[in-house]
Design a protein around this motif. Structure first.
Motif, PDB file in Angstrom:
ATOM      1  N   GLN A   1     -11.032 -10.323  -1.599  1.00 29.75           N
ATOM      2  CA  GLN A   1     -10.733 -10.939  -0.270  1.00 29.75           C
ATOM      3  C   GLN A   1     -10.442 -12.647  -0.896  1.00 29.75           C
ATOM      4  O   GLN A   1      -9.391 -13.060  -0.377  1.00 29.75           O
ATOM      5  CB  GLN A   1     -11.675 -11.139   0.679  1.00 29.75           C
ATOM      6  CG  GLN A   1     -12.013  -9.920   1.453  1.00 29.75           C
ATOM      7  CD  GLN A   1     -11.031  -9.401   2.432  1.00 29.75           C
ATOM      8  OE1 GLN A   1     -10.125 -10.084   2.680  1.00 29.75           O
ATOM      9  NE2 GLN A   1     -11.154  -8.472   2.963  1.00 29.75           N
TER      10      GLN A   1
ATOM     11  N   SER B   1      -6.710 -14.409  -1.007  1.00 33.90           N
ATOM     12  CA  SER B   1      -6.701 -15.247   0.098  1.00 33.90           C
ATOM     13  C   SER B   1      -5.494 -16.062   0.450  1.00 33.90           C
ATOM     14  O   SER B   1      -4.713 -16.400   1.352  1.00 33.90           O
ATOM     15  CB  SER B   1      -8.017 -16.230   0.158  1.00 33.90           C
ATOM     16  OG  SER B   1      -7.789 -16.979  -0.988  1.00 33.90           O
TER      17      SER B   1
ATOM     18  N   SER C   1      -1.444 -11.871  -1.675  1.00 37.36           N
ATOM     19  CA  SER C   1      -1.866 -10.627  -2.376  1.00 37.36           C
ATOM     20  C   SER C   1      -2.619 -10.992  -3.656  1.00 37.36           C
ATOM     21  O   SER C   1      -2.141 -11.936  -4.297  1.00 37.36           O
ATOM     22  CB  SER C   1      -0.747  -9.641  -2.341  1.00 37.36           C
ATOM     23  OG  SER C   1       0.125  -9.820  -3.464  1.00 37.36           O
TER      24      SER C   1
ATOM     25  N   GLN D   1     -10.168   5.141   9.690  1.00 37.02           N
ATOM     26  CA  GLN D   1     -10.389   4.457  10.936  1.00 37.02           C
ATOM     27  C   GLN D   1     -11.094   4.979  12.004  1.00 37.02           C
ATOM     28  O   GLN D   1     -11.798   4.692  12.734  1.00 37.02           O
ATOM     29  CB  GLN D   1      -8.847   3.832  11.237  1.00 37.02           C
ATOM     30  CG  GLN D   1      -8.476   2.624  10.378  1.00 37.02           C
ATOM     31  CD  GLN D   1      -7.025   2.081  10.441  1.00 37.02           C
ATOM     32  OE1 GLN D   1      -6.152   3.027  11.107  1.00 37.02           O
ATOM     33  NE2 GLN D   1      -6.762   0.990  10.178  1.00 37.02           N
TER      34      GLN D   1
ATOM     35  N   ARG E   1      -9.970  -1.656   4.494  1.00 36.32           N
ATOM     36  CA  ARG E   1      -9.843  -3.126   4.417  1.00 36.32           C
ATOM     37  C   ARG E   1      -8.461  -3.620   3.554  1.00 36.32           C
ATOM     38  O   ARG E   1      -8.261  -4.818   3.774  1.00 36.32           O
ATOM     39  CB  ARG E   1     -11.187  -3.651   3.612  1.00 36.32           C
ATOM     40  CG  ARG E   1     -12.272  -3.552   4.279  1.00 36.32           C
ATOM     41  CD  ARG E   1     -13.452  -3.639   3.369  1.00 36.32           C
ATOM     42  NE  ARG E   1     -14.920  -3.297   4.200  1.00 36.32           N
ATOM     43  CZ  ARG E   1     -15.799  -3.018   3.596  1.00 36.32           C
ATOM     44  NH1 ARG E   1     -16.289  -3.201   2.149  1.00 36.32           N
ATOM     45  NH2 ARG E   1     -17.188  -2.797   4.050  1.00 36.32           N
TER      46      ARG E   1
ATOM     47  N   ARG F   1      -4.468  -2.940   1.623  1.00 38.81           N
ATOM     48  CA  ARG F   1      -3.134  -2.141   1.514  1.00 38.81           C
ATOM     49  C   ARG F   1      -3.233  -2.127   0.078  1.00 38.81           C
ATOM     50  O   ARG F   1      -3.183  -3.169  -0.474  1.00 38.81           O
ATOM     51  CB  ARG F   1      -2.014  -2.707   2.000  1.00 38.81           C
ATOM     52  CG  ARG F   1      -0.958  -1.727   2.081  1.00 38.81           C
ATOM     53  CD  ARG F   1       0.354  -2.137   2.868  1.00 38.81           C
ATOM     54  NE  ARG F   1       0.287  -1.743   4.171  1.00 38.81           N
ATOM     55  CZ  ARG F   1      -0.084  -2.418   5.297  1.00 38.81           C
ATOM     56  NH1 ARG F   1      -0.203  -3.728   4.955  1.00 38.81           N
ATOM     57  NH2 ARG F   1      -0.374  -2.077   6.391  1.00 38.81           N
TER      58      ARG F   1
ATOM     59  N   GLU G   1      -3.575  -6.161  -0.644  1.00 35.95           N
ATOM     60  CA  GLU G   1      -3.224  -7.003   0.294  1.00 35.95           C
ATOM     61  C   GLU G   1      -4.238  -7.014   1.453  1.00 35.95           C
ATOM     62  O   GLU G   1      -4.706  -5.518   1.914  1.00 35.95           O
ATOM     63  CB  GLU G   1      -2.002  -6.776   0.772  1.00 35.95           C
ATOM     64  CG  GLU G   1      -0.724  -7.319   0.549  1.00 35.95           C
ATOM     65  CD  GLU G   1       0.479  -7.051   1.141  1.00 35.95           C
ATOM     66  OE1 GLU G   1       0.506  -6.336   2.036  1.00 35.95           O
ATOM     67  OE2 GLU G   1       1.527  -7.517   0.663  1.00 35.95           O
ATOM     68  N   PRO G   2      -5.288  -8.016   1.784  1.00 39.31           N
ATOM     69  CA  PRO G   2      -6.127  -7.577   2.797  1.00 39.31           C
ATOM     70  C   PRO G   2      -5.454  -7.343   4.303  1.00 39.31           C
ATOM     71  O   PRO G   2      -4.570  -7.878   4.551  1.00 39.31           O
ATOM     72  CB  PRO G   2      -6.869  -8.939   2.930  1.00 39.31           C
ATOM     73  CG  PRO G   2      -6.472  -9.751   1.815  1.00 39.31           C
ATOM     74  CD  PRO G   2      -4.923  -9.322   1.436  1.00 39.31           C
ATOM     75  N   LEU G   3      -6.340  -6.186   4.883  1.00 43.59           N
ATOM     76  CA  LEU G   3      -5.667  -5.932   6.104  1.00 43.59           C
ATOM     77  C   LEU G   3      -6.462  -6.703   7.328  1.00 43.59           C
ATOM     78  O   LEU G   3      -7.706  -6.987   6.840  1.00 43.59           O
ATOM     79  CB  LEU G   3      -6.067  -4.246   6.344  1.00 43.59           C
ATOM     80  CG  LEU G   3      -5.102  -3.426   5.714  1.00 43.59           C
ATOM     81  CD1 LEU G   3      -5.517  -1.946   5.545  1.00 43.59           C
ATOM     82  CD2 LEU G   3      -3.670  -3.491   5.891  1.00 43.59           C
ATOM     83  N   SER G   4      -5.855  -7.129   8.366  1.00 39.69           N
ATOM     84  CA  SER G   4      -6.687  -7.970   9.368  1.00 39.69           C
ATOM     85  C   SER G   4      -7.790  -7.034  10.137  1.00 39.69           C
ATOM     86  O   SER G   4      -7.663  -5.762  10.222  1.00 39.69           O
ATOM     87  CB  SER G   4      -5.682  -8.321  10.390  1.00 39.69           C
ATOM     88  OG  SER G   4      -5.009  -7.249  10.888  1.00 39.69           O
TER      89      SER G   4
END
Length: 371
Positions: A30, A34, A37, A210, A339, A341, A368-371
């Motif tokens: 993360q 930040s 990616s 999920q 969390r 992609r 890439e962090p997912l929201s």
């Protein structure tokens, strides 16, 4: 004697450790991502994470190796590299010659460090055991389900009631550390690579996780969840087929083996069995280079020999830790896809078979962090 160390009652509490170790790795990701990616060498990050969780499962020891350098971890990585290098130099098979070389001396040093660490843990554990009723103490600990591998090894007895010596325990603990981190890291790195290349399968895995964790806070994968991830499991197995972490195993023939053409492999010969070759045999696996998780759909499995798919070897000397490894891989992959992609890198990795199947120059992917 060691099989009880992998009974599911012993493995269940390790789920907490798997979740914690992967959370530490994800916090690093993360931070690195930040700005958008991050391009990461999966082997580097995942190897540290599997070593971290193994140290906790084997020794109940937290070295914080994911956050700061650890001498012990550095020694394990060095030994793995040195063993592979030595394999390729036939003259250095002779111990006397090998230990005269700089590599041989580095090997000895690293070996001593690893052995000293394990010895210290065993001695400390023995010291803290009550002098009377050691068995009762350990059995009580077993009931509370907080045993680590060292405890299980201290409890182990053969059929004559003989216990393992400290040296035996050290050898087994070292084997767990070596066999258990790099192999799982290889399996996880390659499955993330395949899912990066096949976003439709990645998305289906993500939806499965999920759905499983939708009403849960914190998002943790528990033991009973492992059976609720059928598609994710199919994706792991197909990756283990294409990129088996251990590309070959050796076996000593206990009897003469007659081949289909009539030739005989005599009893006592050591054979190298190509797991990679078996998994890419077009007679067994049509289009073996195509990544297709549906090969492991339950209805497709029935038609195949159980020996067509052998990432954990097979028979009485198969991998003792396969339930441990599969549990860890499902936890790590599930939480990673929840969390992040995972996207392919512009450089295509080249397979590099060492003690485990690596990628030349590392296996680079973008996250890439997912929201």
């Amino acid at each position: 004697m060691l099989t009880p160390a992998f009974h599911f009652n012993i493995l269940k509490p390790y789920m907490k450790i798997f979740n914690e170790s992967v959370n530490i790795m994800h916090a690093k990701w993360q931070l690195l991502a930040s700005e958008g990616s991050a391009r990461l060498d999966m082997f580097e990050h995942i190897s540290l994470m599997t070593l971290d969780s193994l140290q906790k499962c084997v020794f109940s020891f937290d070295s914080h190796c994911q956050e700061k350098p650890s001498e012990y971890i550095a020694a394990i990585l060095e030994l793995s590299a040195l063993v592979t290098k030595r394999h390729q130099q036939i003259l250095l098979y002779i111990d006397f010659l090998y230990y005269l070389t700089p590599d041989g001396q580095r090997f000895r040093r690293a070996c001593r460090l690893v052995h000293d660490f394990t010895d210290a843990v065993i001695q400390e554990r023995r010291r803290t055991l009550p002098s009377q009723g050691v068995d009762d103490f350990l059995q009580a600990k077993a009931k509370s389900k907080t045993l680590d591998f060292i405890d299980v090894l201290l409890l182990s007895k053969d059929e004559d009631g003989k216990k393992l010596s400290d040296e035996d325990i050290r050898a087994e603990a070292d084997t767990f550390m070596f066999e258990g981190h790099d192999t799982t890291a290889s399996g996880l790195s390659w499955v993330l690579y395949h899912l990066a290349k096949h976003p439709e399968y990645q998305e289906r895995c993500r939806q499965e996780v999920q759905e499983l964790l939708k009403d849960r806070e914190p998002k943790e994968i528990e033991w009973d969840d492992l059976a609720q991830l059928p598609f994710l499991t199919m994706c792991i197995k197909e990756s283990l087929r294409q990129h088996p972490p251990v590309p070959a195993v050796s076996r000593c023939c206990t009897q003469d083996i007659v081949l289909p053409d009539g030739r005989v492999i005599p009893k006592g010969i050591i054979c190298l069995i190509s797991v990679f070759g078996t998994h890419h045999n077009p007679a067994v696996w049509p289009d073996p280079e195509v990544y297709d998780p549906f090969r492991f759909d339950p209805k497709n499995i029935k038609e195949r020999s159980p020996l067509a798919f052998i990432p954990f070897s097979a028979g009485p000397r198969n991998c003792i830790g396969q339930a441990f490894a599969m549990a860890e891989m499902k936890v790590v992959l599930g939480l990673t896809l929840l969390r992040f992609r995972v996207l392919p890198d512009h450089t295509e990795p080249r397979r590099k078979p060492e003690l485990v199947l690596r990628a030349e120059g590392g296996l680079w992917l973008r996250v890439e962090p997912l929201s």
